[in-house]
Design an enzyme around this catalytic site. Sequence first.
Site, PDB file in Angstrom:
ATOM      1  N   CYS A   1      85.015  72.902   2.797  1.00 28.37           N
ATOM      2  CA  CYS A   1      84.139  72.540   1.683  1.00 28.37           C
ATOM      3  C   CYS A   1      84.211  73.621   0.606  1.00 28.37           C
ATOM      4  CB  CYS A   1      82.697  72.368   2.151  1.00 28.37           C
ATOM      5  SG  CYS A   1      81.615  71.860   0.797  1.00 28.37           S
TER       6      CYS A   1
ATOM      7  N   LYS B   1      79.194  61.136   6.332  1.00 25.44           N
ATOM      8  CA  LYS B   1      79.093  62.320   5.478  1.00 25.44           C
ATOM      9  C   LYS B   1      79.142  63.559   6.350  1.00 25.44           C
ATOM     10  CE  LYS B   1      78.066  64.253   1.413  1.00 25.44           C
ATOM     11  NZ  LYS B   1      78.597  65.589   1.774  1.00 25.44           N
TER      12      LYS B   1
END
Length: 314
Positions: A133, A46
Amino acid sequence: MPASLKTEFLGQSFENPFMNASGVHCMSKRELDELKNSGAGSYITKSSTTLSREGNPAPRYHSVPLGSINSMGLPNEGFDYYLDYVLQYQKENPENVPPFFSVAGMSLNENLELLKKIQDSEYRGITELNLSCPNVPGKPQVAYDFEITKEILTKAFEFFKKPLGVKLPPYFDFAHFDIMAKILNEYPLAYVNCINSIGNGLYIDIEREAVVIKPKDGFGGLGGEYVKPTALANVRAFYTRLNPSIRIIGTGGIRTGQDAFEHILCGATMLQVGTELYKEGASIFERLGKELKEIMEKKGYNSIEEFRGKLNNL
């Protein structure tokens, strides 16, 4: 002779090109171990920040007929959690290539500090710097700011000597492909990953006359079938513009062996799976490998390199 899915990437050999996309099935050590024991050729952690983050309020992920919409907000267990995991993997599997390690700082300085920690550690794998992101409220996507991107990479490569790739958002204009490729070609990057989700889509539940996720008033990143044409375009655009030493990881809309074949045909060397992995679980990699092999054998290809990047124009 059966087709081989073996893939060479940055001097390492992988049984096949498939990986998870960072953010999917990789939050906990349990999920990472499930990837380790799956049919994936490799896997990635992650995207981590210095400290753990809870991310955005739920509901923040929603499956839709042609993919998914999410606004996760970078939930993760913190940098040290994932560094401990990859170092333990190296200790237990000294002959194997360790998992890829993804980081996504919330600022230029945090990105550099995280990379310094990796450089100073015993980690001997491949690092992915997430510059894309799209789902942190108030934080723009770094890779849409070309000057900041150049500043991060310039400062990073002053000290970072291990293999480093960057995860990019989708671009939609030839001028932007040209500008970003020119910047990326200035640095000894190992690879670029195309693409992260398409930011700020909106999906509506017609029965409730409402959005389906809570953060950002329902705006979120699109994944799945929706994004495959954009992902393929970005893979192809950067494959034809970047130095040959910079490899491409193709991400976006891979749910069948045909999707995987198309990404490779556009120039991808490795492939990451997100939305469909979320829906189907880690068993998807066995299916994708089987389907890709069947296509290759039907077409008479013995290896991936025989067709990688060889997309025909009309």
